[in-house]
Design a protein around this motif. Structure first.
Motif, PDB file in Angstrom:
ATOM      1  N   HIS A  21       5.610 -31.467  57.038  1.00  0.00           N
ATOM      2  CA  HIS A  21       5.096 -30.145  56.650  1.00  0.00           C
ATOM      3  C   HIS A  21       5.161 -29.228  57.877  1.00  0.00           C
ATOM      4  CE1 HIS A  21       2.008 -27.110  55.750  1.00  0.00           C
ATOM      5  NE2 HIS A  21       2.283 -27.356  54.471  1.00  0.00           N
ATOM      6  N   VAL A  22       5.712 -28.045  57.729  1.00  0.00           N
ATOM      7  CA  VAL A  22       5.970 -27.143  58.865  1.00  0.00           C
ATOM      8  C   VAL A  22       4.715 -26.872  59.686  1.00  0.00           C
ATOM      9  CG1 VAL A  22       6.723 -24.820  59.503  1.00  0.00           C
ATOM     10  CG2 VAL A  22       7.929 -26.067  57.717  1.00  0.00           C
ATOM     11  N   GLU A  23       3.638 -26.474  59.045  1.00  0.00           N
ATOM     12  CA  GLU A  23       2.410 -26.139  59.778  1.00  0.00           C
ATOM     13  C   GLU A  23       1.811 -27.361  60.461  1.00  0.00           C
ATOM     14  OE1 GLU A  23      -2.000 -24.283  58.893  1.00  0.00           O
ATOM     15  OE2 GLU A  23      -0.391 -23.926  57.453  1.00  0.00           O
ATOM     16  N   ILE A  24       1.836 -28.490  59.796  1.00  0.00           N
ATOM     17  CA  ILE A  24       1.278 -29.713  60.381  1.00  0.00           C
ATOM     18  C   ILE A  24       2.170 -30.215  61.516  1.00  0.00           C
ATOM     19  CG2 ILE A  24       0.691 -32.133  59.900  1.00  0.00           C
ATOM     20  CD1 ILE A  24      -0.367 -31.123  57.176  1.00  0.00           C
ATOM     21  N   ALA A  25       3.483 -30.110  61.376  1.00  0.00           N
ATOM     22  CA  ALA A  25       4.399 -30.507  62.457  1.00  0.00           C
ATOM     23  C   ALA A  25       4.146 -29.669  63.709  1.00  0.00           C
ATOM     24  CB  ALA A  25       5.850 -30.367  62.001  1.00  0.00           C
ATOM     25  N   ARG A  26       3.898 -28.377  63.519  1.00  0.00           N
ATOM     26  CA  ARG A  26       3.595 -27.490  64.651  1.00  0.00           C
ATOM     27  C   ARG A  26       2.277 -27.909  65.303  1.00  0.00           C
ATOM     28  NH1 ARG A  26       5.279 -22.796  62.173  1.00  0.00           N
ATOM     29  NH2 ARG A  26       3.291 -22.671  61.117  1.00  0.00           N
ATOM     30  N   PHE A  27       1.285 -28.247  64.484  1.00  0.00           N
ATOM     31  CA  PHE A  27       0.000 -28.726  64.982  1.00  0.00           C
ATOM     32  C   PHE A  27       0.176 -30.021  65.782  1.00  0.00           C
ATOM     33  CE2 PHE A  27      -3.341 -31.864  64.247  1.00  0.00           C
ATOM     34  CZ  PHE A  27      -4.409 -31.256  64.883  1.00  0.00           C
ATOM     35  N   ILE A  28       0.956 -30.959  65.256  1.00  0.00           N
ATOM     36  CA  ILE A  28       1.176 -32.238  65.942  1.00  0.00           C
ATOM     37  C   ILE A  28       1.805 -32.002  67.318  1.00  0.00           C
ATOM     38  CG2 ILE A  28       2.487 -34.406  65.904  1.00  0.00           C
ATOM     39  CD1 ILE A  28       2.111 -34.359  62.815  1.00  0.00           C
ATOM     40  N   ALA A  29       2.790 -31.118  67.386  1.00  0.00           N
ATOM     41  CA  ALA A  29       3.428 -30.813  68.675  1.00  0.00           C
ATOM     42  C   ALA A  29       2.405 -30.278  69.674  1.00  0.00           C
ATOM     43  CB  ALA A  29       4.555 -29.807  68.474  1.00  0.00           C
ATOM     44  N   TRP A  30       1.456 -29.484  69.194  1.00  0.00           N
ATOM     45  CA  TRP A  30       0.429 -28.901  70.063  1.00  0.00           C
ATOM     46  C   TRP A  30      -0.612 -29.950  70.466  1.00  0.00           C
ATOM     47  CZ3 TRP A  30      -4.813 -28.206  68.669  1.00  0.00           C
ATOM     48  CH2 TRP A  30      -5.573 -27.490  69.592  1.00  0.00           C
ATOM     49  N   VAL A  31      -1.121 -30.723  69.513  1.00  0.00           N
ATOM     50  CA  VAL A  31      -2.227 -31.643  69.779  1.00  0.00           C
ATOM     51  C   VAL A  31      -1.776 -32.880  70.561  1.00  0.00           C
ATOM     52  CG1 VAL A  31      -2.251 -33.148  67.721  1.00  0.00           C
ATOM     53  CG2 VAL A  31      -4.408 -32.386  68.754  1.00  0.00           C
ATOM     54  N   THR A  32      -0.506 -33.187  70.544  1.00  0.00           N
ATOM     55  CA  THR A  32      -0.001 -34.374  71.248  1.00  0.00           C
ATOM     56  C   THR A  32      -0.346 -34.352  72.734  1.00  0.00           C
ATOM     57  OG1 THR A  32       1.786 -34.545  69.674  1.00  0.00           O
ATOM     58  CG2 THR A  32       2.097 -35.718  71.718  1.00  0.00           C
ATOM     59  N   LYS A  33      -0.483 -33.167  73.297  1.00  0.00           N
ATOM     60  CA  LYS A  33      -0.770 -33.023  74.734  1.00  0.00           C
ATOM     61  C   LYS A  33      -2.266 -33.096  75.044  1.00  0.00           C
ATOM     62  CE  LYS A  33       3.206 -30.026  74.826  1.00  0.00           C
ATOM     63  NZ  LYS A  33       3.373 -29.130  73.705  1.00  0.00           N
ATOM     64  N   LYS A  34      -3.089 -33.237  74.037  1.00  0.00           N
ATOM     65  CA  LYS A  34      -4.544 -33.226  74.214  1.00  0.00           C
ATOM     66  C   LYS A  34      -5.116 -34.640  74.361  1.00  0.00           C
ATOM     67  CE  LYS A  34      -4.583 -28.802  73.351  1.00  0.00           C
ATOM     68  NZ  LYS A  34      -4.580 -27.865  74.428  1.00  0.00           N
ATOM     69  N   ASP A  35      -6.286 -34.706  74.963  1.00  0.00           N
ATOM     70  CA  ASP A  35      -7.037 -35.945  75.113  1.00  0.00           C
ATOM     71  C   ASP A  35      -7.422 -36.484  73.724  1.00  0.00           C
ATOM     72  OD1 ASP A  35     -10.134 -37.015  75.436  1.00  0.00           O
ATOM     73  OD2 ASP A  35      -8.815 -37.609  77.093  1.00  0.00           O
ATOM     74  N   PRO A  36      -7.495 -37.794  73.540  1.00  0.00           N
ATOM     75  CA  PRO A  36      -7.851 -38.351  72.231  1.00  0.00           C
ATOM     76  C   PRO A  36      -9.176 -37.842  71.657  1.00  0.00           C
ATOM     77  CG  PRO A  36      -6.987 -40.085  73.608  1.00  0.00           C
ATOM     78  CD  PRO A  36      -7.132 -38.856  74.486  1.00  0.00           C
ATOM     79  N   ASP A  37     -10.129 -37.472  72.505  1.00  0.00           N
ATOM     80  CA  ASP A  37     -11.415 -36.984  72.015  1.00  0.00           C
ATOM     81  C   ASP A  37     -11.495 -35.463  71.951  1.00  0.00           C
ATOM     82  OD1 ASP A  37     -12.816 -39.424  71.444  1.00  0.00           O
ATOM     83  OD2 ASP A  37     -12.842 -39.777  73.605  1.00  0.00           O
ATOM     84  N   PRO A  92      -3.512 -42.331  70.797  1.00  0.00           N
ATOM     85  CA  PRO A  92      -4.583 -43.324  70.707  1.00  0.00           C
ATOM     86  C   PRO A  92      -5.840 -42.673  70.135  1.00  0.00           C
ATOM     87  CG  PRO A  92      -3.577 -43.351  72.888  1.00  0.00           C
ATOM     88  CD  PRO A  92      -3.025 -42.159  72.164  1.00  0.00           C
ATOM     89  N   LEU A  93      -6.585 -43.421  69.344  1.00  0.00           N
ATOM     90  CA  LEU A  93      -7.820 -42.890  68.784  1.00  0.00           C
ATOM     91  C   LEU A  93      -8.895 -42.852  69.856  1.00  0.00           C
ATOM     92  CD1 LEU A  93      -7.708 -44.678  65.362  1.00  0.00           C
ATOM     93  CD2 LEU A  93      -7.554 -42.212  65.745  1.00  0.00           C
ATOM     94  N   GLY A  94      -9.796 -41.884  69.736  1.00  0.00           N
ATOM     95  CA  GLY A  94     -10.895 -41.739  70.678  1.00  0.00           C
ATOM     96  C   GLY A  94     -12.149 -42.399  70.158  1.00  0.00           C
ATOM     97  N   VAL A  95     -13.279 -41.876  70.596  1.00  0.00           N
ATOM     98  CA  VAL A  95     -14.573 -42.425  70.196  1.00  0.00           C
ATOM     99  C   VAL A  95     -14.830 -42.188  68.712  1.00  0.00           C
ATOM    100  CG1 VAL A  95     -17.069 -42.268  70.561  1.00  0.00           C
ATOM    101  CG2 VAL A  95     -15.510 -42.164  72.513  1.00  0.00           C
ATOM    102  N   LYS A  96     -14.577 -40.970  68.248  1.00  0.00           N
ATOM    103  CA  LYS A  96     -14.792 -40.652  66.835  1.00  0.00           C
ATOM    104  C   LYS A  96     -13.502 -40.869  66.058  1.00  0.00           C
ATOM    105  CE  LYS A  96     -18.577 -37.445  67.084  1.00  0.00           C
ATOM    106  NZ  LYS A  96     -19.096 -36.163  66.613  1.00  0.00           N
ATOM    107  N   VAL A  97     -13.627 -41.559  64.952  1.00  0.00           N
ATOM    108  CA  VAL A  97     -12.487 -41.844  64.073  1.00  0.00           C
ATOM    109  C   VAL A  97     -12.926 -41.545  62.647  1.00  0.00           C
ATOM    110  CG1 VAL A  97     -10.929 -43.639  63.226  1.00  0.00           C
ATOM    111  CG2 VAL A  97     -11.664 -43.662  65.616  1.00  0.00           C
ATOM    112  N   GLU A  98     -12.048 -40.904  61.879  1.00  0.00           N
ATOM    113  CA  GLU A  98     -12.342 -40.627  60.480  1.00  0.00           C
ATOM    114  C   GLU A  98     -11.329 -41.329  59.600  1.00  0.00           C
ATOM    115  OE1 GLU A  98     -12.675 -36.427  59.807  1.00  0.00           O
ATOM    116  OE2 GLU A  98     -14.397 -36.255  61.147  1.00  0.00           O
ATOM    117  N   ALA A  99     -11.766 -41.721  58.418  1.00  0.00           N
ATOM    118  CA  ALA A  99     -10.881 -42.354  57.443  1.00  0.00           C
ATOM    119  C   ALA A  99     -10.347 -41.266  56.517  1.00  0.00           C
ATOM    120  CB  ALA A  99     -11.635 -43.406  56.649  1.00  0.00           C
ATOM    121  N   HIS A 100      -9.040 -41.211  56.376  1.00  0.00           N
ATOM    122  CA  HIS A 100      -8.404 -40.218  55.520  1.00  0.00           C
ATOM    123  C   HIS A 100      -7.786 -40.916  54.320  1.00  0.00           C
ATOM    124  CE1 HIS A 100      -6.086 -36.728  54.313  1.00  0.00           C
ATOM    125  NE2 HIS A 100      -5.036 -37.522  54.212  1.00  0.00           N
ATOM    126  N   HIS A 101      -8.060 -40.410  53.127  1.00  0.00           N
ATOM    127  CA  HIS A 101      -7.484 -40.967  51.902  1.00  0.00           C
ATOM    128  C   HIS A 101      -6.064 -40.444  51.721  1.00  0.00           C
ATOM    129  CE1 HIS A 101     -11.722 -41.740  51.078  1.00  0.00           C
ATOM    130  NE2 HIS A 101     -11.285 -42.696  50.269  1.00  0.00           N
TER     131      HIS A 101
END
Length: 95
Positions: free
Chosen positions: A62-78, A9-18
């Motif tokens: 992408h290998v590096e981004i997939a590793r990042f996603i696995a790590w960040v999934t456990k973090k708070d949205p903000d 889920p998105l938190g308070v800050k949201v950025e638009a990515h092209h």
């Protein structure tokens, strides 16, 4: 709403990515957490991004981004922490 990269889920800050970099004429954007947005730009150059990673599925594969996603999934949205350049291992400055 959810982040198009990590699917948290998105938190308070949201950025638009092209999906296609603006330098290559991109206009379509998707919502991202600031940390997810930074990770994409520290892991890939705009040219690499344009050539092979301009879809959400390709980015998630992408290998590096997939590793990042696995790590960040456990973090708070903000949650936010400095994102490091994978080539220099130094914190990348905000533009």
């Amino acid at each position: 709403m959810i982040c198009s990269l990590c699917r948290r889920p998105l938190g308070v800050k949201v950025e638009a990515h092209h999906l296609t970099p603006r330098t290559f004429g991109g206009r379509e954007t998707v919502p991202r957490h600031p940390i997810c947005h930074r990770k994409i730009h520290t892991a890939l150059s705009e040219r690499e991004f344009m050539r092979a990673f301009h879809t959400i599925e390709a980015l998630r594969g992408h290998v590096e981004i997939a590793r990042f996603i696995a790590w960040v999934t456990k973090k708070d949205p903000d949650f936010y922490a400095p994102t490091f350049d994978s080539k220099t291992r130094k914190a990348k400055r905000k533009r």
